[in-house]
Design a protein around this motif. Structure first.
Motif, PDB file in Angstrom:
ATOM      1  N   LYS A   1      -0.327  -6.523  -8.731  1.00  0.00           N
ATOM      2  CA  LYS A   1       0.260  -7.461  -7.327  1.00  0.00           C
ATOM      3  C   LYS A   1       1.201  -6.649  -6.757  1.00  0.00           C
ATOM      4  O   LYS A   1       1.089  -6.616  -5.424  1.00  0.00           O
ATOM      5  CB  LYS A   1       0.919  -9.010  -7.696  1.00  0.00           C
ATOM      6  CG  LYS A   1       0.052  -9.741  -8.512  1.00  0.00           C
ATOM      7  CD  LYS A   1      -0.466 -10.903  -7.699  1.00  0.00           C
ATOM      8  CE  LYS A   1      -1.336 -11.709  -8.497  1.00  0.00           C
ATOM      9  NZ  LYS A   1      -2.487 -12.287  -7.765  1.00  0.00           N
TER      10      LYS A   1
ATOM     11  N   LYS B   1      -0.332  -3.546  -5.029  1.00  0.00           N
ATOM     12  CA  LYS B   1      -1.167  -3.978  -4.083  1.00  0.00           C
ATOM     13  C   LYS B   1      -0.480  -4.165  -2.842  1.00  0.00           C
ATOM     14  O   LYS B   1      -0.839  -3.736  -1.758  1.00  0.00           O
ATOM     15  CB  LYS B   1      -2.041  -5.070  -4.364  1.00  0.00           C
ATOM     16  CG  LYS B   1      -3.331  -5.705  -3.736  1.00  0.00           C
ATOM     17  CD  LYS B   1      -4.076  -6.617  -4.356  1.00  0.00           C
ATOM     18  CE  LYS B   1      -4.894  -7.082  -3.439  1.00  0.00           C
ATOM     19  NZ  LYS B   1      -5.711  -8.283  -3.841  1.00  0.00           N
ATOM     20  N   THR B   2       0.548  -5.065  -2.924  1.00  0.00           N
ATOM     21  CA  THR B   2       1.556  -5.243  -1.656  1.00  0.00           C
ATOM     22  C   THR B   2       2.132  -4.088  -1.205  1.00  0.00           C
ATOM     23  O   THR B   2       2.357  -3.848   0.031  1.00  0.00           O
ATOM     24  CB  THR B   2       2.660  -6.218  -2.207  1.00  0.00           C
ATOM     25  OG1 THR B   2       2.109  -7.552  -2.653  1.00  0.00           O
ATOM     26  CG2 THR B   2       3.387  -6.512  -1.026  1.00  0.00           C
TER      27      THR B   2
ATOM     28  N   THR C   1       1.062  -1.043  -1.276  1.00  0.00           N
ATOM     29  CA  THR C   1       0.024  -0.133  -0.883  1.00  0.00           C
ATOM     30  C   THR C   1      -0.218  -0.720   0.559  1.00  0.00           C
ATOM     31  O   THR C   1      -0.341   0.174   1.764  1.00  0.00           O
ATOM     32  CB  THR C   1      -1.161  -0.182  -1.585  1.00  0.00           C
ATOM     33  OG1 THR C   1      -0.901   0.263  -2.740  1.00  0.00           O
ATOM     34  CG2 THR C   1      -2.131   0.485  -0.933  1.00  0.00           C
ATOM     35  N   LYS C   2      -0.435  -1.998   0.840  1.00  0.00           N
ATOM     36  CA  LYS C   2      -0.611  -2.594   2.182  1.00  0.00           C
ATOM     37  C   LYS C   2       0.700  -2.207   3.313  1.00  0.00           C
ATOM     38  O   LYS C   2       0.292  -2.001   4.196  1.00  0.00           O
ATOM     39  CB  LYS C   2      -0.679  -4.053   1.955  1.00  0.00           C
ATOM     40  CG  LYS C   2      -1.999  -4.328   1.601  1.00  0.00           C
ATOM     41  CD  LYS C   2      -2.292  -5.756   1.288  1.00  0.00           C
ATOM     42  CE  LYS C   2      -3.583  -6.422   0.718  1.00  0.00           C
ATOM     43  NZ  LYS C   2      -3.754  -7.605   0.880  1.00  0.00           N
ATOM     44  N   MET C   3       1.945  -2.337   2.655  1.00  0.00           N
ATOM     45  CA  MET C   3       3.075  -2.213   3.342  1.00  0.00           C
ATOM     46  C   MET C   3       3.018  -0.561   3.776  1.00  0.00           C
ATOM     47  O   MET C   3       3.577  -0.345   4.960  1.00  0.00           O
ATOM     48  CB  MET C   3       4.328  -2.393   2.538  1.00  0.00           C
ATOM     49  CG  MET C   3       4.623  -3.854   2.700  1.00  0.00           C
ATOM     50  SD  MET C   3       5.790  -4.258   1.626  1.00  0.00           S
ATOM     51  CE  MET C   3       7.281  -3.512   2.457  1.00  0.00           C
TER      52      MET C   3
ATOM     53  N   VAL D   1       0.635   1.357   4.345  1.00  0.00           N
ATOM     54  CA  VAL D   1      -0.597   1.649   5.224  1.00  0.00           C
ATOM     55  C   VAL D   1       0.021   1.094   6.436  1.00  0.00           C
ATOM     56  O   VAL D   1      -0.301   1.944   7.629  1.00  0.00           O
ATOM     57  CB  VAL D   1      -1.946   1.151   4.604  1.00  0.00           C
ATOM     58  CG1 VAL D   1      -2.884   0.906   5.737  1.00  0.00           C
ATOM     59  CG2 VAL D   1      -2.294   1.893   3.433  1.00  0.00           C
ATOM     60  N   ASN D   2       0.653   0.112   6.582  1.00  0.00           N
ATOM     61  CA  ASN D   2       1.012  -0.552   7.653  1.00  0.00           C
ATOM     62  C   ASN D   2       1.917   0.334   8.405  1.00  0.00           C
ATOM     63  O   ASN D   2       1.904   0.466   9.600  1.00  0.00           O
ATOM     64  CB  ASN D   2       1.482  -2.070   7.457  1.00  0.00           C
ATOM     65  CG  ASN D   2       1.651  -2.739   8.927  1.00  0.00           C
ATOM     66  OD1 ASN D   2       1.141  -2.535   9.895  1.00  0.00           O
ATOM     67  ND2 ASN D   2       2.558  -3.518   8.900  1.00  0.00           N
TER      68      ASN D   2
ATOM     69  N   GLY E   1       5.668  -1.926  11.083  1.00  0.00           N
ATOM     70  CA  GLY E   1       4.452  -1.474  11.038  1.00  0.00           C
ATOM     71  C   GLY E   1       3.759  -1.264  12.480  1.00  0.00           C
ATOM     72  O   GLY E   1       4.483  -0.995  13.531  1.00  0.00           O
TER      73      GLY E   1
END
Length: 82
Positions: free
Chosen positions: A20, A23-24, A26-28, A30-31, A64
């Motif tokens: 978890k 995953k979070t 990675t999203k941060m 990328v943003n 972001g």
């Protein structure tokens, strides 16, 4: 036998928590990268003259794409980052 089950349960919980978090994260990441790219492209194409100082990079890294758009609007209106 009980110790092995406890270790197995702890290992499963740690694996789920790490999944978890990564995953979070990675999203941060990328943003943040997309935000910086939007700012660089807008600065190059529109010729805004926004300096890449620590505050601009921090805003783009945390907020972001929304942060990049905010910086562009503030620069365009002459309020900040001129």
């Amino acid at each position: 036998m009980v110790e092995e089950l406890i270790i197995l349960v702890v290992a499963i919980v740690v694996a789920v928590v790490l999944y978890k978090l990564l995953k979070t994260a990675t999203k941060m990441a990328v943003n943040a990268i997309l935000g910086l790219l939007v700012l660089i492209v807008a600065n190059t194409v529109l010729g805004l003259g926004i300096a890449y100082d620590w505050l601009v990079i921090l805003i783009c890294a945390v907020a972001g794409v929304v942060g990049a758009l905010l910086i562009i609007v503030l620069n365009y209106t002459g309020i900040a980052f001129v």
